[in-house]
Write a protein that holds these residues in place. Structure first.
Motif, mmCIF file in Angstrom:
data_model
loop_
_atom_site.group_PDB
_atom_site.id
_atom_site.type_symbol
_atom_site.label_atom_id
_atom_site.label_comp_id
_atom_site.label_asym_id
_atom_site.label_seq_id
_atom_site.Cartn_x
_atom_site.Cartn_y
_atom_site.Cartn_z
ATOM 1 N N LYS A 194 7.208 -0.983 -27.617
ATOM 2 C CA LYS A 194 8.374 -0.796 -27.190
ATOM 3 C C LYS A 194 9.336 -0.288 -28.754
ATOM 4 C CE LYS A 194 8.500 -2.100 -22.943
ATOM 5 N NZ LYS A 194 9.067 -2.722 -21.473
ATOM 6 N N ARG A 195 9.253 1.069 -29.498
ATOM 7 C CA ARG A 195 9.738 0.891 -30.483
ATOM 8 C C ARG A 195 11.521 2.131 -30.786
ATOM 9 N NH1 ARG A 195 8.182 -3.034 -32.509
ATOM 10 N NH2 ARG A 195 5.833 -3.233 -33.830
ATOM 11 N N ASN A 196 12.024 1.669 -29.219
ATOM 12 C CA ASN A 196 12.804 2.867 -28.683
ATOM 13 C C ASN A 196 14.201 2.270 -29.788
ATOM 14 O OD1 ASN A 196 11.444 3.995 -27.187
ATOM 15 N ND2 ASN A 196 12.356 3.381 -25.462
ATOM 16 N N GLY A 197 15.376 2.786 -29.807
ATOM 17 C CA GLY A 197 16.332 2.171 -30.834
ATOM 18 C C GLY A 197 17.133 3.286 -30.003
ATOM 19 N N THR A 198 18.358 2.786 -30.100
ATOM 20 C CA THR A 198 20.012 3.982 -30.885
ATOM 21 C C THR A 198 20.979 4.578 -31.345
ATOM 22 O OG1 THR A 198 19.439 3.291 -27.939
ATOM 23 C CG2 THR A 198 21.381 3.843 -28.732
#
Length: 135
Positions: A59-63
């Motif tokens: 998981k390489r999601n960011g905000t």
């Protein structure tokens, strides 16, 4: 001892979109630009005998949270982007620290809140980055 200067004018935010073109966001608000990973990239699991396994996450999601003034020249296009699920790239570059944060697959999570009152408040756009990197 090394002493360096920091100037917020050295920070740029650039968006590249097939539907809306390439543009820099100007008219940034008073609050900080926030860039953060949504998940831990790795986590250790320790067995009862003390053996350790490091579990890597895919998981390489960011905000990225971008505050803009209500008078920002890009406010209208950012609002339009929030109305559709357009995939775009976003990069926050800090020339003073040589940092580059963002990714090539991002979208607006929701329209910015519209706050009105005694003062004209900033609008904060939350951008989900699916391939978040911080270099």
């Amino acid at each position: 001892m090394e002493i360096r200067n920091y100037n917020p004018s050295d920070v740029t935010i650039t968006i590249t979109s097939k539907a809306f073109g390439t543009f820099a966001i100007t008219g940034l608000g008073e609050d900080n630009i926030e860039c953060s990973a949504d998940n831990d990239f790795a986590e250790a699991s320790t067995g009862f005998q003390g053996d350790v396994v490091i579990n890597e996450s895919a998981k390489r999601n960011g905000t990225i949270k971008v505050p803009v003034q209500a008078t920002s020249p890009q406010l209208k296009v950012l609002k339009k982007m929030a109305d559709v699920t357009d995939i775009f790239s976003i990069w926050v570059v800090n020339k003073a620290t040589n940092e580059k944060t963002g990714g090539s697959k991002a979208f607006m999570k929701k329209p910015a809140d519209n706050k009105v009152g005694e003062k004209l408040a900033d609008r904060e756009f939350e951008i989900q980055v699916l391939d978040y990197t911080d270099r």
